[in-house]
Design a protein around this motif. Structure first.
Motif, mmCIF file in Angstrom:
data_model
loop_
_atom_site.group_PDB
_atom_site.id
_atom_site.type_symbol
_atom_site.label_atom_id
_atom_site.label_comp_id
_atom_site.label_asym_id
_atom_site.label_seq_id
_atom_site.Cartn_x
_atom_site.Cartn_y
_atom_site.Cartn_z
ATOM 1 N N ARG A 244 0.738 6.126 11.464
ATOM 2 C CA ARG A 244 0.935 6.178 10.013
ATOM 3 C C ARG A 244 1.869 5.056 9.543
ATOM 4 O O ARG A 244 1.692 4.515 8.442
ATOM 5 C CB ARG A 244 1.517 7.545 9.616
ATOM 6 C CG ARG A 244 0.611 8.713 9.920
ATOM 7 C CD ARG A 244 -0.679 8.647 9.124
ATOM 8 N NE ARG A 244 -1.580 9.727 9.462
ATOM 9 C CZ ARG A 244 -2.534 9.658 10.387
ATOM 10 N NH1 ARG A 244 -2.697 8.509 11.059
ATOM 11 N NH2 ARG A 244 -3.312 10.686 10.656
ATOM 12 N N LEU A 245 2.837 4.702 10.373
ATOM 13 C CA LEU A 245 3.755 3.627 9.997
ATOM 14 C C LEU A 245 3.055 2.275 10.029
ATOM 15 O O LEU A 245 3.367 1.391 9.217
ATOM 16 C CB LEU A 245 4.967 3.623 10.935
ATOM 17 C CG LEU A 245 6.137 2.712 10.545
ATOM 18 C CD1 LEU A 245 6.652 3.047 9.152
ATOM 19 C CD2 LEU A 245 7.261 2.816 11.564
ATOM 20 N N GLN B 72 9.633 10.843 5.067
ATOM 21 C CA GLN B 72 8.172 10.988 5.047
ATOM 22 C C GLN B 72 7.608 11.049 6.462
ATOM 23 O O GLN B 72 6.640 11.762 6.721
ATOM 24 C CB GLN B 72 7.553 9.822 4.273
ATOM 25 C CG GLN B 72 7.847 9.856 2.778
ATOM 26 C CD GLN B 72 7.418 8.594 2.067
ATOM 27 O OE1 GLN B 72 7.538 7.491 2.601
ATOM 28 N NE2 GLN B 72 6.911 8.742 0.843
ATOM 29 N N LEU B 73 8.220 10.328 7.399
ATOM 30 C CA LEU B 73 7.760 10.358 8.785
ATOM 31 C C LEU B 73 8.046 11.708 9.444
ATOM 32 O O LEU B 73 7.392 12.069 10.423
ATOM 33 C CB LEU B 73 8.437 9.234 9.580
ATOM 34 C CG LEU B 73 7.961 7.817 9.247
ATOM 35 C CD1 LEU B 73 8.876 6.779 9.878
ATOM 36 C CD2 LEU B 73 6.525 7.612 9.704
ATOM 37 N N GLU C 260 5.805 1.116 4.423
ATOM 38 C CA GLU C 260 6.804 1.525 3.433
ATOM 39 C C GLU C 260 7.243 2.982 3.594
ATOM 40 O O GLU C 260 8.092 3.460 2.843
ATOM 41 C CB GLU C 260 6.251 1.319 2.021
ATOM 42 C CG GLU C 260 5.857 -0.115 1.714
ATOM 43 C CD GLU C 260 7.033 -1.068 1.849
ATOM 44 O OE1 GLU C 260 8.159 -0.677 1.468
ATOM 45 O OE2 GLU C 260 6.829 -2.192 2.338
ATOM 46 N N LEU C 261 6.677 3.680 4.540
ATOM 47 C CA LEU C 261 7.062 5.079 4.747
ATOM 48 C C LEU C 261 8.545 5.175 5.090
ATOM 49 O O LEU C 261 9.075 4.354 5.839
ATOM 50 C CB LEU C 261 6.228 5.694 5.869
ATOM 51 C CG LEU C 261 4.746 5.967 5.587
ATOM 52 C CD1 LEU C 261 4.065 6.513 6.831
ATOM 53 C CD2 LEU C 261 4.586 6.945 4.429
ATOM 54 N N THR C 262 9.206 6.202 4.582
ATOM 55 C CA THR C 262 10.621 6.423 4.875
ATOM 56 C C THR C 262 10.762 7.410 6.022
ATOM 57 O O THR C 262 9.789 8.039 6.458
ATOM 58 C CB THR C 262 11.339 6.981 3.637
ATOM 59 O OG1 THR C 262 10.794 8.283 3.322
ATOM 60 C CG2 THR C 262 11.157 6.047 2.443
ATOM 61 N N ALA D 180 2.991 9.452 14.112
ATOM 62 C CA ALA D 180 3.941 8.782 13.219
ATOM 63 C C ALA D 180 3.843 7.264 13.349
ATOM 64 O O ALA D 180 3.929 6.535 12.353
ATOM 65 C CB ALA D 180 5.358 9.258 13.534
ATOM 66 N N LYS E 150 7.214 14.377 8.398
ATOM 67 C CA LYS E 150 6.009 15.191 8.226
ATOM 68 C C LYS E 150 5.194 15.214 9.512
ATOM 69 O O LYS E 150 4.494 16.194 9.800
ATOM 70 C CB LYS E 150 5.177 14.625 7.076
ATOM 71 C CG LYS E 150 3.853 15.331 6.831
ATOM 72 C CD LYS E 150 3.079 14.688 5.694
ATOM 73 C CE LYS E 150 1.728 15.362 5.478
ATOM 74 N NZ LYS E 150 0.949 14.704 4.393
ATOM 75 N N TYR E 151 5.296 14.132 10.289
ATOM 76 C CA TYR E 151 4.522 14.027 11.526
ATOM 77 C C TYR E 151 5.377 14.360 12.751
ATOM 78 O O TYR E 151 4.913 15.030 13.676
ATOM 79 C CB TYR E 151 3.944 12.614 11.648
ATOM 80 C CG TYR E 151 3.265 12.157 10.381
ATOM 81 C CD1 TYR E 151 2.047 12.703 9.983
ATOM 82 C CD2 TYR E 151 3.842 11.201 9.547
ATOM 83 C CE1 TYR E 151 1.427 12.307 8.800
ATOM 84 C CE2 TYR E 151 3.232 10.802 8.369
ATOM 85 C CZ TYR E 151 2.028 11.357 8.007
ATOM 86 O OH TYR E 151 1.428 10.964 6.833
ATOM 87 N N ASN F 268 1.067 2.248 6.817
ATOM 88 C CA ASN F 268 1.886 2.124 5.616
ATOM 89 C C ASN F 268 3.336 1.849 6.028
ATOM 90 O O ASN F 268 4.123 2.774 6.233
ATOM 91 C CB ASN F 268 1.816 3.407 4.792
ATOM 92 C CG ASN F 268 2.607 3.290 3.485
ATOM 93 O OD1 ASN F 268 3.114 2.215 3.136
ATOM 94 N ND2 ASN F 268 2.720 4.389 2.769
ATOM 95 N N LYS G 108 12.855 6.119 11.549
ATOM 96 C CA LYS G 108 11.976 4.996 11.203
ATOM 97 C C LYS G 108 12.356 3.738 11.975
ATOM 98 O O LYS G 108 11.480 3.000 12.458
ATOM 99 C CB LYS G 108 12.022 4.724 9.702
ATOM 100 C CG LYS G 108 11.127 3.546 9.308
ATOM 101 C CD LYS G 108 11.158 3.247 7.818
ATOM 102 C CE LYS G 108 10.260 2.053 7.501
ATOM 103 N NZ LYS G 108 10.244 1.741 6.048
#
Length: 795
Positions: free
Chosen positions: A216-217, A227-228, A222-224, A213, A230-231, A220, A373
């Protein structure tokens, strides 16, 4: 009367006398007590919040944990060192940084070494550090410890000026405000703490998922939070187990920073014998004491509350294995659903993502509840700050070294002259001054030249010096380029997190331990599944004794205590419920099966319900659909075909639905009427609304009115006036719901005679009046109860 003066009338008293209070001493001021108490309590609260109970979002540690790890790092107790006595570590921490009790310090040290408490233990312990059975650790003089390998990632950058330091409690040393952690400790190990006015309860997570996570952050920003998720799929507890929350529920917890995780143990089917089979529990919920769980299951076996369960055996070694022996024809899913409901095999763990976040003052954090986040964002920006400070520190160190090497390079071809200057000098200071003047060097370079060892004058050494100088200049250029390129620094942060993930999580040993249950796997507890359905009769006496019997042919012959009599005998299925109405407006519901079977006197009803002082049962009803049909309304908002009517001693009455009382209640019961002080319920009866209510008062007055004149209430209330009570001595004695001329109310007079009241003898009027006077002399003493009969299932 005493002539002694009142304390508050003395001169100088707070609200008396005119003499002012004595002057305060030098440097003293008057402060109001409430102001002083408020200030001191706020200071205490702030200290508990920031310096004791809450972890820092950056390194995920509380102050006591941070001080223990820092002390062990100072003592070189790394993963490659020999273990050292825990007493030595605790003593050094307490003396240098944490002036609190040694027992609290040792408990923290022990917990950081327990693999069942932390998902990734930070301390490697040697000796007895406790167990899942609730056994405590051995005394600190017997146990030894050192840092776990993963702790290197928290401490290795300390000597590179990466984090701020502050003075310790007595100002003799300094300690780090936060550790330069490379691993997101707050999420992977979680935290629990109670401060003043707030608390934290962060569950542990899988390192690989959290690192994914983070990566990925970075890629990007802008991930919420959703969406995080998911990981970061959910918590990963060190003791395993199975999470029952749905993905949407988990996302909501991570979005709001609060909620509850429903966690249960896992099991598997074992051997099947001739008359029995085995279920093996392979994981228990986090924070559950295994020995307590086994004891609770054993209690069910002994008490026979779960007949299909025959035996329980704890055969655990390093892995959890608790064997349950059950009957061969028993349903495993139902057995485990029962255990999840009645034992700690399933628990609910609160989640509160509260922690300290950095402020403008580097040594003080501010408490805040974060979402997923925000927690990851704070950690990433902390890593960026650490990398910046580390690069700046390295750049300064390289600059100093380059400066020295440039001095060496400048004078190496003039070594003979250097030696001549040294020989002719009057000492080191004189030689340094002459070298500076001769070659244009500064004091630092001159001092380094004078400290140069003789063997470094060899011809090959100049090649080594020039090679080192070239390497240092190359690295210096790289650092300068990194400090001026933010994307490049983020790439460095990313590579370090990826490296941590590869080293500590990309292994078979670090697979996720906690699984997720699908809807198909979850079998909900159903109390009726373990009840053998059969018809029984429950008998309740006027003195409050209750019992269940298979059959009661004649209630008058049932066994009672001397002076007691039958209040009610109701029948129904063992899976059905019955409700007891009391004088203080309480309705207590239980299943027929919950009433103990007995051929004796039975049990006091207070054993099963929490009655108030003086509270007595006045009516009992079976809510078995065969005995009491039509308890639910045909359409929303309508009155059910069959409902209840209650009256109180002050002459008020109400009708209400019985549907809310079908489900079993708690020991405290439910309220069905609101009563003024000193007023009691005198009776409750089932009605359809077509009956005639016959009520009698102590002053020998009677009221006959239609039942449908009494209002139906949707919730507990006082009701409407059934009959006006005239005078303090008068009260309503009771009522009956008459369905015809043959339904008689029998009352006993103060002269010992009995008088009957019925619709055949007296006229039906409207409610709310004083009623009909039946005696000119004397009064009514009580309503004579009818002969007891079983209100049971129709044949």
């Amino acid at each position: 009367m005493s002539s002694e003066p009142n304390l508050f009338d003395l001169p100088g008293a707070p609200n008396g006398g005119s003499t002012p209070p004595p002057p305060t001493g030098p440097g003293e001021t008057d402060v109001a007590l409430h102001d002083a108490a408020q200030t001191r309590y706020l200071n205490y609260a702030l200290s508990v919040i920031t310096s004791r109970a809450l972890p820092d979002v950056r390194d995920g540690l509380k102050p006591v944990q941070r001080r223990i790890l820092y002390t062990m790092w100072q003592q070189n107790l790394t993963a490659d060192a020999k273990h050292r006595k825990c007493a030595k570590v605790v003593g050094d921490v307490m003396g240098n940084y944490h002036p609190h009790g040694d027992s609290a310090l040792y408990e923290t040290l022990v917990r950081m070494a327990q693999s069942f408490s932390l998902r990734y233990p930070l301390v490697d312990g040697s000796g007895n550090f406790g167990s899942l059975d609730g056994d405590g650790a051995a005394a600190m003089r017997y146990t030894e410890c050192r840092l776990a390998r993963i702790s290197d990632e928290l401490l290795s950058e300390l000597d590179q000026d990466t984090v701020p330091f502050r003075p310790n409690y007595d100002g003799t040393r300094t300690e780090p405000v936060v550790l330069p952690a490379r691993v997101p400790t707050l999420l992977i190990n979680g935290a629990m703490g109670i401060a003043v006015g707030m608390a934290t309860n962060i569950p542990p997570h899988h390192l690989g998922e959290v690192c994914t996570a983070l990566l990925r952050l970075i890629d990007n920003p802008e991930l919420t939070t959703l969406q995080l998720c998911k990981y970061v799929k959910g918590p990963d507890f060190p003791t395993g187990g199975q999470i029952l929350n749905s993905p949407d529920e988990l996302k909501e917890i991570y979005r709001t920073g609060s909620g509850a995780i429903r966690l249960r143990g896992t099991w598997e089917k074992g051997e099947v014998g001739r008359s029995s089979k085995v279920i093996t529990i392979t994981a228990i919920p986090y924070t559950v004491d295994k020995s307590e769980l086994v004891t609770r299951i054993a209690d069910l076996v002994i008490s026979r509350k779960l007949p299909p369960l025959l035996d329980v055996r704890d055969v655990s070694t390093d892995d959890i294995r608790v064997e349950l022996e059950i009957k061969r024809d028993a349903d495993e899913a139902l057995i485990m659903a029962y255990l999840c409901r009645h034992t700690p095999l399933q628990v609910s763990l609160g989640v509160n993502l509260t922690c300290l976040i950095p402020t403008e003052q580097e040594d003080i954090g501010r408490p805040e509840r974060l979402d997923l986040k925000a927690m990851l964002w704070h950690f990433l920006h902390f890593r960026m700050e650490v990398v910046n400070r580390r690069l700046e520190y390295e750049a300064a160190a390289i600059a100093r070294r380059v400066h020295i090497l440039e001095g060496f390079e400048k004078v190496f071809d003039a070594l003979d002259r250097i030696l001549e200057i040294v020989r002719k000098s009057d000492g080191k200071a004189d030689a340094a001054a002459k070298i500076i003047a001769a070659f244009g060097l500064d004091a630092e370079q001159a001092d380094a030249i004078l400290e140069l060892k003789v063997y470094r004058l060899a011809r090959l050494e100049i090649l080594i010096i020039r090679r080192e100088l070239a390497d240092k200049r190359e690295r210096q250029a790289e650092i300068i380029a990194l400090l001026g390129d933010e994307p490049a620094r983020w790439a460095l942060v990313r590579s370090e997190i990826a490296e941590v993930q590869k080293v500590y999580s990309d292994t078979r040993a670090d697979r996720r331990r906690t699984t997720f249950a699908s809807d198909d796997e979850v079998v909900e507890y159903d109390a009726e599944a373990f009840i053998i359905e059969e018809d029984n009769v429950v008998v309740v006496s006027r003195d409050g004794w209750i019992k269940r019997q298979k059959e009661v042919k004649d209630p008058a012959t049932t066994r009672l205590r001397e002076g007691d009599e039958i209040l009610a005998a109701v029948g129904g299925s063992t899976r059905a419920t019955l409700v007891l109405f009391t004088t203080q407006g309480g309705a207590y519901t239980c299943r027929f099966i919950d009433v103990p079977a007995s051929t004796g006197y039975g049990e006091p009803v207070q054993r099963f319900f929490k009655f108030k002082d003086g509270e007595r049962v006045v009516a009992v009803m079976s809510l078995d659909p065969r005995v009491s049909p039509g308890l639910h309304p045909k359409a929303e908002g309508e009155t059910p075909p069959r409902h209840a009517l209650a009256a109180s001693s002050d002459g008020y009455a109400l009708r209400f639905s019985l549907a809310p009382y079908i489900e079993p209640s708690t020991r405290a019961g439910r309220k069905f009427v609101k009563l003024p002080d000193g007023v009691e319920v005198v009776g409750v009866a089932q009605v359809t609304g077509e009956e005639t209510i016959i009520a009698a008062t102590r002053e020998a007055r009677a009221m006959l009115c239609a039942a449908n004149e009494v209002n139906v209430l949707s919730g507990p209330g006082r009701g409407v006036i059934l009959i006006k009570i005239d005078g303090a001595k008068d009260r309503l004695l009771g009522f009956i719901a008459s369905r015809g001329d043959r339904d008689l109310m029998v009352v006993e007079t103060s002269r010992g005679a009995e008088q009957t009241i019925s619709t055949a003898k007296y006229e039906v009027t409207a409610r709310g009046g004083k009623g009909r006077e039946l005696l000119q002399r004397g009064s009514f003493t009580r309503v004579v109860p009818p002969a007891p009969q079983v209100i049971g299932v129709p044949e």
